[in-house]
Design an enzyme around this catalytic site. Structure first.
Site, PDB file in Angstrom:
ATOM      1  N   GLY A   1       3.345   1.726  -2.501  1.00  0.00           N
ATOM      2  CA  GLY A   1       3.124   1.257  -1.064  1.00  0.00           C
ATOM      3  C   GLY A   1       1.852  -0.056  -1.063  1.00  0.00           C
ATOM      4  O   GLY A   1       1.027   0.041  -2.247  1.00  0.00           O
ATOM      5  N   CYS A   2       1.767  -0.438   0.024  1.00  0.00           N
ATOM      6  CA  CYS A   2       0.563  -1.416   0.313  1.00  0.00           C
ATOM      7  C   CYS A   2      -0.678  -0.792   0.144  1.00  0.00           C
ATOM      8  O   CYS A   2      -1.570  -1.415  -0.637  1.00  0.00           O
ATOM      9  CB  CYS A   2       0.782  -2.167   1.520  1.00  0.00           C
ATOM     10  SG  CYS A   2       1.196  -1.309   3.135  1.00  0.00           S
ATOM     11  N   TYR A   3      -0.909   0.215   0.829  1.00  0.00           N
ATOM     12  CA  TYR A   3      -2.278   0.927   0.770  1.00  0.00           C
ATOM     13  C   TYR A   3      -2.511   1.382  -0.587  1.00  0.00           C
ATOM     14  O   TYR A   3      -3.723   1.040  -1.133  1.00  0.00           O
ATOM     15  CB  TYR A   3      -2.227   1.861   1.846  1.00  0.00           C
ATOM     16  CG  TYR A   3      -2.760   1.661   3.518  1.00  0.00           C
ATOM     17  CD1 TYR A   3      -3.752   0.794   3.788  1.00  0.00           C
ATOM     18  CD2 TYR A   3      -1.897   2.041   4.235  1.00  0.00           C
ATOM     19  CE1 TYR A   3      -3.891   0.242   4.967  1.00  0.00           C
ATOM     20  CE2 TYR A   3      -2.124   1.414   5.605  1.00  0.00           C
ATOM     21  CZ  TYR A   3      -2.932   0.851   5.905  1.00  0.00           C
ATOM     22  OH  TYR A   3      -3.312   0.549   7.175  1.00  0.00           O
TER      23      TYR A   3
ATOM     24  N   THR B   1      -1.428   0.364  -3.447  1.00  0.00           N
ATOM     25  CA  THR B   1      -1.743  -0.726  -4.316  1.00  0.00           C
ATOM     26  C   THR B   1      -3.126  -1.299  -4.131  1.00  0.00           C
ATOM     27  O   THR B   1      -3.827  -1.494  -5.246  1.00  0.00           O
ATOM     28  CB  THR B   1      -0.670  -1.803  -4.104  1.00  0.00           C
ATOM     29  OG1 THR B   1       0.574  -1.472  -4.419  1.00  0.00           O
ATOM     30  CG2 THR B   1      -1.188  -3.285  -4.940  1.00  0.00           C
ATOM     31  N   CYS B   2      -3.486  -1.579  -2.914  1.00  0.00           N
ATOM     32  CA  CYS B   2      -4.998  -2.092  -2.389  1.00  0.00           C
ATOM     33  C   CYS B   2      -5.887  -0.961  -3.057  1.00  0.00           C
ATOM     34  O   CYS B   2      -7.071  -1.604  -3.518  1.00  0.00           O
ATOM     35  CB  CYS B   2      -4.753  -2.548  -1.018  1.00  0.00           C
ATOM     36  SG  CYS B   2      -6.415  -3.570  -0.542  1.00  0.00           S
TER      37      CYS B   2
END
Length: 347
Positions: A151-153, A155-156
């Site tokens: 997911g994006c969160y 990954t960040c």
């Protein structure tokens, strides 16, 4: 490569789907052979996405008509619950799969079913899936038949933590707090009142405070690298009035004598998509817009033993489609940067 990789995209009408189409159009070793959408079957891709006029001559097809089994790899850019039903058949036929939904990310089935509110249709396949945080699992991704794109969160937040966790540099028993902001495109392309311009513009809000689906995904990564840390992890996402972009501010406690910037630089020395900024820098979301990049900085808070990590990505690229293409490159033995050398857009 002498022979191009035949690619299929299931669910290509959303933001991650069109981002895959944009990135793959510039990939020298790829032929996009099939794009599917049940609702838009028969519609030309170039008519549905004017940005792709003159780039694609394909039309959307239903999954049953698209000949996905003839592809070398299929990307699922679908809502949760689709890939777990359709991917097993393709994998049995020798097709590699990268799933951009959450169907195969969480290894504990009861945990997944709790957070996603449905019964998992392919629980036996979850253990075979490789979690596709490229910089963490390169070797496993290279051998994978099924990659669960993060997911994006996650990954960040995870990219700046992985090197520190691998060296057990975080203090057990201390809070680990991720304060994150996302652009509205992270909510997807479906109709949603909260995503309307008059709701999201000129506005800033937290959401998912009582629990967000990406929380167990991040905790799973943390727990797999250092004991005693995941239990103290707190994650609060916010919706920012921008289209794309993600910013994570992570507050952590490091063991005495740690040199975190050196740890990060050494770990990511050969990672083309992770940029460690000098101490005192503050990465901006606009510095990664449209590019498969994560920019990271770390510094100690003034008069405190707390360290502050700043991390930015484009949620649709490194947080979704770009990382998926990066994983495809690894799976087929290509340079990770193939098709992903776009320079960020500014302004």
């Amino acid at each position: 490569m002498s022979k191009k990789i035949k690619v299929g995209i299931v669910g290509a009408t959303g933001y991650t789907g069109v981002e895959l189409l944009r990135l793959l159009a510039a990939h020298p070793d790829v032929e996009v052979a099939a794009v599917t959408s049940r609702s838009e079957a028969g519609t030309a891709v170039a008519d549905y996405f004017p940005s792709l006029r003159g780039v694609y001559g394909l039309a959307f097809q239903t999954p049953d008509e698209a000949g996905l089994e003839q592809c070398d790899i299929v990307f699922f850019a679908t809502p949760n619950g689709i890939a777990m039903k359709d991917a097993p058949r393709l994998i049995e036929q020798g097709v590699r799969v990268i799933d951009l939904s959450a169907d195969f990310r969480i290894r504990d089935i009861p945990t997944w079913e709790h957070w996603y509110g449905m019964t998992h249709a392919a629980p036996d396949l979850v253990s075979q899936a490789v979690y596709g945080l490229s910089e963490l699992n390169r070797e496993a991704v290279a051998q994978a038949r099924l990659v669960a794109n993060p997911g994006c969160y996650p990954t960040c937040v995870s990219l700046p933590l992985v090197p520190l966790l691998r060296q057990c540099r975080l203090k057990p028993g201390m809070p680990l707090i991720a304060d994150c902001k996302s652009g509205v495109s992270g909510a997807g392309r479906k109709g949603n009142v909260g995503s309307l311009l008059c709701e999201a513009g000129d506005n800033f809000k937290a959401y998912g405070i009582a629990g967000h689906r990406h929380l167990p995904e991040i905790r799973q990564t943390i727990a797999g690298l250092q004991d005693g840390i995941a239990e103290g992890f707190v994650f609060t996402p916010h919706l920012a009035p921008m289209i794309r972009g993600m910013h994570a501010t992570v507050y952590l406690h490091l063991s005495d004598g740690s040199d975190p910037e050196t740890v990060l630089r050494d770990y990511y020395r050969d990672s083309p998509f992770v940029d460690i900024l000098p101490t005192g820098s503050a990465p901006e979301t606009r510095s990664v817009r449209g590019a498969n990049l994560c920019r990271i900085s770390i510094q100690q808070a003034a008069q405190s033993d707390v360290w502050v990590v700043l991390s930015v990505i484009d949620n649709l690229v490194k947080g979704a489609a770009g990382q998926a293409v990066q994983n495809m490159n690894i799976m087929f033995g290509l340079e990770e940067t193939h098709g992903l050398d776009a320079i960020p857009l500014l302004p």
